[in-house]
Enzyme design. Structure first.
Site, PDB file in Angstrom:
ATOM      1  N   GLU B  78       0.813  -1.218   0.000  1.00  0.00           N
ATOM      2  CA  GLU B  78       0.000   0.000   0.000  1.00  0.00           C
ATOM      3  C   GLU B  78       0.846   1.267   0.000  1.00  0.00           C
ATOM      4  OE1 GLU B  78      -0.418  -2.651   1.890  1.00  0.00           O
ATOM      5  OE2 GLU B  78      -2.252  -3.477   1.035  1.00  0.00           O
ATOM      6  N   PHE B 104      -6.370  -1.778   5.606  1.00  0.00           N
ATOM      7  CA  PHE B 104      -5.188  -2.088   4.810  1.00  0.00           C
ATOM      8  C   PHE B 104      -4.623  -0.842   4.137  1.00  0.00           C
ATOM      9  CE2 PHE B 104      -7.690  -6.204   4.548  1.00  0.00           C
ATOM     10  CZ  PHE B 104      -7.177  -6.650   5.758  1.00  0.00           C
ATOM     11  N   TYR B 106      -3.486   1.436   6.177  1.00  0.00           N
ATOM     12  CA  TYR B 106      -2.534   1.929   7.185  1.00  0.00           C
ATOM     13  C   TYR B 106      -1.071   1.851   6.745  1.00  0.00           C
ATOM     14  CZ  TYR B 106      -6.700   1.729  10.183  1.00  0.00           C
ATOM     15  OH  TYR B 106      -7.956   1.888  10.697  1.00  0.00           O
ATOM     16  N   HIS B 147     -11.526  -5.530   8.505  1.00  0.00           N
ATOM     17  CA  HIS B 147     -12.290  -5.280   7.273  1.00  0.00           C
ATOM     18  C   HIS B 147     -13.450  -4.308   7.482  1.00  0.00           C
ATOM     19  CE1 HIS B 147     -10.087  -8.915   6.145  1.00  0.00           C
ATOM     20  NE2 HIS B 147     -10.359  -8.626   4.888  1.00  0.00           N
TER      21      HIS B 147
END
Ligand SMILES: Cc1ncc(C[n+]2csc(CCOP(=O)(O)OP(=O)(O)O)c2C)c(N)n1
Ligand SMILES: [Mg+2]
Lengths: 374, 346
Positions: B78, B104, B106, B147
């Site tokens: 990411e 996700f 982060y 999630h």
């Protein structure tokens, strides 16, 4: 027998590993190295003279900046003394259209790229912006969060490819920065995308106080390239000719569509991490002395002098040029800087938000009240 | 060599001119398609966004229509996605990237806060980064851990970013198109529990600009402030409140940063009461900022303290427990009931 492999796996490491020892063209005594140095070739005399000239100017800039920290004119300065060959050798092979992504350590590289010396110091003097227009010089702002600039370089390089522009991005990073996650992501993206990017790791042996041995268990930092399918070079980072040639090879390969290269240049920082650091707490003066003997400028001076490419008169003219540069920097840095607090709100967004306009007005009103009645 | 320039067709609007039922997912897909068609500089990338069309199928069909120079899968990283988006934007492209799920995103936090948000400022306005980061966020879908986070406040606390979230399909289209056209970096939060909710609408970029809140339901007794997935919940609560005799005004914030003080203060000054709702934990959450700002600007108009209805201050709970955590219409009605109405003898 069929080999077990997924689509895309090449199963070959040919040509990706660096040499066992750092490649050099000119040794510490200023003599040509006897063995062939892989893909590296000795630059032409004119290039060697220019490398020498830029190192002398860069060194003078660097010592001047360090001096300015002692006088309180600069908030902080991370010196690159000792790494002069990397600073200059990284930049001279770049073409106008290429981009440089420097770190806090690489002020001399930025100056070598043509950014006015006093603009380079704007940030370290305490201004809120990087001091220069990145698009004018194709130099990204000097980057402090370690390794983050590697990804910017890969993105810029990939965008060049997508738009069919002939541009290469060269990103500088330190040995410590190779442990950061972003370095790995950048190498991986660059490998997958075949991005026209050059990673130049200046391995100066330390990340502030932490020695390389605590940073990695890899045999060399260049060896890491293989994990990403990237060819790599291990070079003597105090040999300006080797750095120039290695970067040249990498830029040419990238520009021809051959993808990224990882270069590890082994070098040493002579000064402390910054003026605020006490290097005696983690390294011996003997170690420093050993590296002083491998001074990048001295070796090129010796080489050029021995071949009649640099005489006393030319050296004298160069010294005078360096003094003029230092004078200019001193003059500009000693002048009181004008800061405009209203500008703090100007560039947070493309257009200041209503809330920022209110905050700016409040600050200006506050300042007006404080102004002594005249 | 095909270039980004030649790969794009002339602007070809997918949006139909007659009102038709459309899901938020389809509206977002249309917004991406129309952005790609309208501007050669737009590129869409992230994890699984190419061949698969994204795990939520928001980028469905885009790679085959626009080619993989414009819509592509990246390695799984990411920070890498956002970091390279920054470099691409420096070199003239308009990246629209997808974070697969809220939590996700982060790993990209450093790139977002230290660079994306700051580079314009650090270069005195020279370097604009028109990057859009799409983040499917929030719960209500029975997701397992990591999630269902509502991470918007991390970003609204960062100057230099715009933070936007749609509450309806039509707005999802409009706001995403406006976000792509915006010269500032935009964190675009998509309420994943509303991806499949339908609205009969004409998708159009015209309408209230990206930084304005809108009144979704006018009312005179209390201002109910919501965003993203909570807009629909707030409207349900407003309908139920009518039976209790409260005429509730529902405001959809749309832009969390910057905050539309004007629309909000006008409403609260009229109603004199306000409740703010979000899924995220309440402590130091976005609602605290809303309550503080409105108190500062509307104090003399207020009949009662501004109340917050939020998720609890706990890590997002597992599927069978999330219904206890999420703000419900009942909890919103309870909050409205506590607004010190005349005749209360508290
Ligand atoms: C992400 C991040 N962590 C920590 C720091 C603080 N820091 C600044 S320089 C430095 C050492 C970096 O060492 P290296 O990469 O070898 O570069 P050098 O300073 O030796 O040129 C550290 C830890 C930082 N700037 N960024
Ligand atoms: Mg180091």
């Amino acid at each position: 027998m069929t080999t077990l492999a997924h689509p895309g796996e090449t199963l070959s490491a040919d040509g990706l590993l660096p040499s066992a020892a750092p490649l050099a063209l000119i040794d510490a005594d200023g003599r040509l190295t006897p063995e062939a140095a892989g893909e590296l070739t000795l630059p032409a005399p004119g290039v060697l003279r220019e490398l020498h000239r830029r190192m002398v100017l860069g060194r003078r800039f660097d010592t001047q900046a360090t001096a300015l920290t002692r006088q309180g004119r600069l908030a902080v300065y991370p010196s690159s003394r000792g790494q002069d060959a990397c600073q200059v050798g990284a930049v001279l092979p770049l073409r106008d259209s290429d981009w440089l992504f420097p770190t806090y350590r690489d002020s001399v590289a930025v100056v070598t790229r043509g950014v006015p010396a006093e603009d380079v110091l704007a940030l370290l003097r305490g201004d809120w912006h990087c001091g220069y227009d990145p698009y004018r010089y194709r130099v990204a702002p000097q980057c402090t969060p370690l390794a983050t600039n590697t990804l910017h370089a890969v993105g810029l390089a990939h965008a060049a490819r997508l738009q069919a522009k002939d541009q290469v991005a060269l990103v500088m990073l330190g040995d410590g920065a190779t442990s950061e996650g972003d370095t790995h992501e950048a190498l991986n993206f660059a490998g997958v995308w075949k991005a026209p990017v050059v990673f130049l790791v200046q391995n100066n042996g330390y990340a502030i106080s932490v020695p390389l041995a605590k940073q990695t268990a890899a045999p060399t930092l260049a060896a890491k390239g293989i994990g990403y399918g990237i060819p790599s070079l291990l070079i003597d980072g105090n040999d300006a000719a080797a750095v120039y040639s290695a970067v040249r090879v990498a830029v040419d390969r990238a520009s021809a569509g051959g993808g990224p290269t990882l270069i590890e240049a082994v070098t040493y920082r002579i000064e402390a991490h910054t003026n605020a650091d006490d290097a005696t707490r983690y390294r011996s003066s003997d170690e420093v002395s050993t590296w002083l003997e491998r001074d990048p400028i001295a070796r090129l001076t010796a080489y050029l002098s021995a071949r009649g490419l640099l005489d006393d008169a030319a050296a004298g003219r160069l010294a005078a040029e360096a003094e003029r540069l230092a004078d200019g920097v001193r003059e500009r840095m000693n002048a009181e800087s004008t800061v405009d607090p209203a500008e703090l709100f100007e560039h947070v967004y493309a257009h200041p938000t209503a809330a920022l306009e209110r905050q700016r007005a409040a600050l200006l009103a506050e300042l007006q009240e404080q102004e002594p009645a005249s | 060599m095909t270039t980004v320039m030649s790969a794009s067709a002339s602007a070809e609007e997918t949006a139909a001119a007659v009102p038709a039922p459309v899901t938020m997912a389809a509206a977002l897909n249309a917004a991406l398609a129309d952005s790609l068609a309208a501007d050669d500089r737009v590129v869409v990338f992230g994890e699984d966004v190419g061949t698969l069309g994204g795990v939520f199928r928001i980028t469905d069909g885009l790679a085959s229509r626009f080619g993989e120079r414009r819509v592509f899968d990246t390695p799984l990283a990411e920070a890498g996605i956002v970091g390279t988006a920054i470099g691409m934007a420096m070199n003239g492209l308009v990246p629209v990237v997808e974070m697969q799920f809220d939590a996700f995103a982060y790993p990209a936090f450093e790139q977002v806060t230290s660079h994306l948000a700051k580079l314009r400022n650090r270069t005195r306005g020279r370097l604009a980064l028109p990057v859009v980061i799409r983040v499917p966020f929030g719960g209500g879908i029975g997701g397992v851990e990591h999630h269902s986070d509502s991470s918007e406040a991390y970003y609204t606390h960062t100057p230099g970013l715009r933070v936007v979230t749609p509450g309806t399909p039509a707005d999802a289209y409009r706001l995403l198109r406006q976000a792509v056209a915006c010269p500032d970096p935009v964190l675009f939060f998509e309420p994943k529990r509303r991806y499949w909710s339908r609205e009969t609408a004409v998708l159009s970029v015209d309408g209230p600009p990206v930084d304005r809140a809108v009144v979704r339901r006018p009312g005179k007794d209390v201002t109910l402030i919501a965003y993203g997935g909570m807009v629909a919940t707030a409207l349900e609560a407003a309908a139920a409140a009518l039976e209790e005799g409260w005429d509730v005004e529902v405001i959809d914030l749309r832009s969390l940063s910057p905050f539309d003080d004007q629309t909000l203060t006008a409403s609260v000054r009229r109603t004199g009461r306000a409740v703010v709702v979000h899924e995220a934990a309440g402590f130091a959450g976005y609602g605290a900022e809303v309550a503080a700002r409105l108190t500062e600007q509307c104090f003399h108009y207020l009949e009662a303290p501004i109340l917050r209805v939020t998720g609890f201050d706990i890590p997002y709970p597992p599927p069978h427990l999330e219904k206890f955590h999420l703000p419900s219409t009942d909890r919103i009605l309870d909050a409205i009931a506590r607004l010190q109405w005349e005749g209360d003898n508290a």
